[in-house]
Design a protein around this motif. Structure first.
Motif, PDB file in Angstrom:
ATOM      1  N   LYS A  50     -11.394  -6.100  -4.613  1.00 33.44           N
ATOM      2  CA  LYS A  50     -10.647  -5.193  -5.488  1.00 33.44           C
ATOM      3  C   LYS A  50      -9.283  -4.850  -4.883  1.00 33.44           C
ATOM      4  O   LYS A  50      -8.278  -4.758  -5.595  1.00 33.44           O
ATOM      5  CB  LYS A  50     -11.455  -3.921  -5.745  1.00 33.44           C
ATOM      6  CG  LYS A  50     -12.676  -4.154  -6.633  1.00 33.44           C
ATOM      7  CD  LYS A  50     -13.390  -2.865  -6.994  1.00 33.44           C
ATOM      8  CE  LYS A  50     -14.164  -2.302  -5.843  1.00 33.44           C
ATOM      9  NZ  LYS A  50     -14.960  -1.100  -6.202  1.00 33.44           N
ATOM     10  N   GLU A  54      -5.507  -5.772  -6.481  1.00 34.88           N
ATOM     11  CA  GLU A  54      -4.477  -4.739  -6.649  1.00 34.88           C
ATOM     12  C   GLU A  54      -3.227  -5.071  -5.840  1.00 34.88           C
ATOM     13  O   GLU A  54      -2.095  -4.865  -6.300  1.00 34.88           O
ATOM     14  CB  GLU A  54      -5.022  -3.374  -6.226  1.00 34.88           C
ATOM     15  CG  GLU A  54      -6.092  -2.824  -7.136  1.00 34.88           C
ATOM     16  CD  GLU A  54      -5.549  -2.429  -8.495  1.00 34.88           C
ATOM     17  OE1 GLU A  54      -4.321  -2.219  -8.601  1.00 34.88           O
ATOM     18  OE2 GLU A  54      -6.340  -2.350  -9.453  1.00 34.88           O
ATOM     19  N   THR A  58       1.079  -5.367  -6.504  1.00 34.60           N
ATOM     20  CA  THR A  58       1.799  -4.238  -5.911  1.00 34.60           C
ATOM     21  C   THR A  58       3.106  -4.710  -5.277  1.00 34.60           C
ATOM     22  O   THR A  58       3.093  -5.625  -4.447  1.00 34.60           O
ATOM     23  CB  THR A  58       0.935  -3.555  -4.821  1.00 34.60           C
ATOM     24  OG1 THR A  58      -0.288  -3.108  -5.398  1.00 34.60           O
ATOM     25  CG2 THR A  58       1.676  -2.372  -4.212  1.00 34.60           C
ATOM     26  N   GLU A 126      -4.198   4.508  -4.520  1.00 42.71           N
ATOM     27  CA  GLU A 126      -3.473   3.240  -4.608  1.00 42.71           C
ATOM     28  C   GLU A 126      -4.412   2.061  -4.383  1.00 42.71           C
ATOM     29  O   GLU A 126      -5.318   2.135  -3.543  1.00 42.71           O
ATOM     30  CB  GLU A 126      -2.342   3.214  -3.561  1.00 42.71           C
ATOM     31  CG  GLU A 126      -1.143   4.072  -3.916  1.00 42.71           C
ATOM     32  CD  GLU A 126      -1.369   5.568  -3.749  1.00 42.71           C
ATOM     33  OE1 GLU A 126      -0.476   6.357  -4.101  1.00 42.71           O
ATOM     34  OE2 GLU A 126      -2.452   5.962  -3.251  1.00 42.71           O
ATOM     35  N   GLY A 127      -4.185   0.985  -5.098  1.00 42.74           N
ATOM     36  CA  GLY A 127      -5.069  -0.170  -5.038  1.00 42.74           C
ATOM     37  C   GLY A 127      -5.062  -0.897  -3.713  1.00 42.74           C
ATOM     38  O   GLY A 127      -6.012  -1.632  -3.399  1.00 42.74           O
ATOM     39  N   PRO A 186      -5.693 -10.682 -11.038  1.00 39.22           N
ATOM     40  CA  PRO A 186      -6.492  -9.950 -12.031  1.00 39.22           C
ATOM     41  C   PRO A 186      -7.218 -10.833 -13.039  1.00 39.22           C
ATOM     42  O   PRO A 186      -8.370 -10.563 -13.389  1.00 39.22           O
ATOM     43  CB  PRO A 186      -5.448  -9.070 -12.744  1.00 39.22           C
ATOM     44  CG  PRO A 186      -4.310  -8.970 -11.778  1.00 39.22           C
ATOM     45  CD  PRO A 186      -4.283 -10.264 -11.030  1.00 39.22           C
TER      46      PRO A 186
END
Length: 318
Positions: A50, A54, A58, A126-127, A186
């Motif tokens: 995950k 992310e 970013t 935050e990812g 993603p």
């Protein structure tokens, strides 16, 4: 009070308490070792995946300062812990360095619990936070283990200890998951998302049940470590947590992100650090460093520390 109650009524904390109670009443409840190992692999890999997904979306400018802050605190926190243990606690060099290595590193389970906590409040950090976990795990251990080497005390192999940390399962799974998630992105992550996202909270409840039982087994050792180490295991993590909040907010983290960051920095490792300390500092007492990190700091953070860091972060960030 509402923030604290939210934490105490979560299935994760209640499962942890159940594990402690089960051992205190001498229940025959046991967690099969292979299942515990499988859950560990699942949780760490899920975090990495995950985080990598992310991170792939970013901008570098958003990530660079939190990464710098993480490395800075990874060097500072073991030095703070060592100074307190050596000069206030009057512990010898090896035990001071051994415990400091645990508090310079990070507990992945505390990180997971903090992520879950802020999500129950309807917030999200935050990812890229899992990347910071991987960055935080190693420097603190190295810094702490170098202290006895520099003081010429009789210690074990720093090279072997470093190898143990770098090749440990937590680092391999976190970094491996990050790389896979980053490359997949993603869209390609969607095919495995139901397994790694939907089942995450349930797996975490089972994992905390087992950790509750492990913690209960170390409660007897509290009689041996004394009041100083009990105070150390609570006060020093709070100091580390407040430092992380201030520096994390300065680095651009949100209130939720700073709360999670504080939980990470304030936590004590009980997976990577014990393995490294066992090799590099064979004279350091496992009763001291395991009881401090797992018997004192871990339950404190799970029950009170995580909501406390959120309250402080909201106050600073407000």
């Amino acid at each position: 009070m509402e923030t604290l109650l939210t934490n105490f009524t979560s299935p994760i904390v209640l499962a942890f308490v159940l594990g402690i109670v089960a051992k205190l009443v001498k229940s025959d409840l046991e967690f099969p070792r292979p299942i515990y190992q499988a859950l560990s692999i699942y949780l760490l890999l899920a975090i990495g995946l995950k985080g990598g997904v992310e991170l792939s979306t970013t901008p570098f400018s958003e990530f660079v300062w939190p990464a710098v802050a993480t490395l800075f605190l990874g060097i500072l926190t073991p030095l703070i812990a060592y100074t307190v243990l050596r000069h206030l606690g009057k512990l010898d060099i090896d035990n001071s360095a051994g415990i400091a290595a645990h508090y310079g590193s990070v507990s992945a389970v505390t990180f997971i619990a903090s992520i879950s906590y802020v999500e129950t409040l309807g917030l999200s950090s935050e990812g890229f936070m899992p990347t910071l976990v991987a960055l935080l795990e190693v420097p603190g251990i190295i810094v702490a283990l170098m202290i006895p080497q520099l003081s010429n005390s009789e210690s074990g192999s720093l090279k072997k200890a470093f190898h143990e940390v770098i090749t440990g399962s937590s680092i391999v799974l976190l970094l491996g998951g990050l790389v896979i998630g980053f490359i997949a992105g993603p869209l390609k992550f969607e095919s495995v998302k139901p397994f790694f996202v939907s089942g995450f909270q349930g797996a975490l409840v089972l994992f905390l049940l087992e950790l509750g039982m492990i913690t209960a087994r170390r409660l007897e050792d509290l009689k041996k470590v004394g009041f100083f180490l009990l105070g150390f295991g609570i006060v020093v993590p709070i100091i580390h947590g407040v430092l992380a909040i201030v520096i994390g907010l300065w680095a651009g983290l949100s209130v939720a992100g700073a709360s999670v960051f504080a939980a990470m920095v304030s936590s004590g490792s009980y997976i990577a650090a014990p393995a490294a300390v066992r090799i590099a500092l064979p004279k350091a007492s496992p009763t001291l460093y395991l009881t401090a990190s797992l018997g004192i700091t871990f339950p404190f953070n799970i029950a009170l520390g995580i909501p406390l860091y959120y309250i402080i972060a909201a106050w600073f960030g407000g």
